[in-house]
Design a protein around this motif. Sequence first.
Motif: not given
Length: 233
Positions: A127-133, A1-13, A95-104
């Motif tokens: 990781y310029p293309d990795q989604i980071l939280m 899934m693209t970043k936009q697709e992921i964001f669309d899927s979680i909005k308001g959820k 490496e294991v394909g985390s769609d989003i990686i959360a950092l402190d």
Amino acid sequence: MTKQEIFDSIKGKVIVSCQAVPGEPLYVEEKSIMYLMARAAKRAGTPMIRTSSIRDVVAIKEETGLPVIGLIKINYPGFESFITPTMKEVDELAEVGSDIIALDCTDMKRGDGKSIEEFMTEVRKKYPDQILMADISTYEEGVRAWKLGMDLVGTTMSGYTPYSVKLNGPDYELVKRLAETVDIPVIGEGRVHSPEDAVKMLEAGAFAVVVGGAITRPMEIATRFIKAVENRE
């Protein structure tokens, strides 16, 4: 899934956090059972799972097929931060394909001598293309994470750093202030104990809400019931 697709899927959820670390009742050394929690969460309708450890990221993605917010909780000498605190954990999660990686992304002490600004910049460069939280505890930390290129900011650490406000429930005010300032999704997380709390998070401006203990930590759930009964007048 693209970043936009992921964001669309979680909005308001509601994103369900399925985690168990050593010492917790649902942590099993031989084999993770968190994929069963994730299975239940998927059937309930969650679009995404937040989970800790490589084995849980892998097992939950295999079980559910849902996108995953991956993190690693680890305590290093000299570090106060413990959520994906170094590049080693970021590498493993990528490496294991985390769609989003959360950092402190708090101001808590880092044992490697790097500032959090330096660490976030290094992660984004590698990781310029990795989604980071960014898991943050204050408004200032959230704004900084946004300016340094994080894709989402979560109120995960509010109340869990020595200098952040201590509340019994969610930090609605932090969600509201960040949502009014940053142009990335603000994820409401932390002490969301009821469906009503989750709704209020969204009403405060959260893009989506993470719920963990109220759903997937039976000891915490049982304790709340027991204490309420024991403390009745």
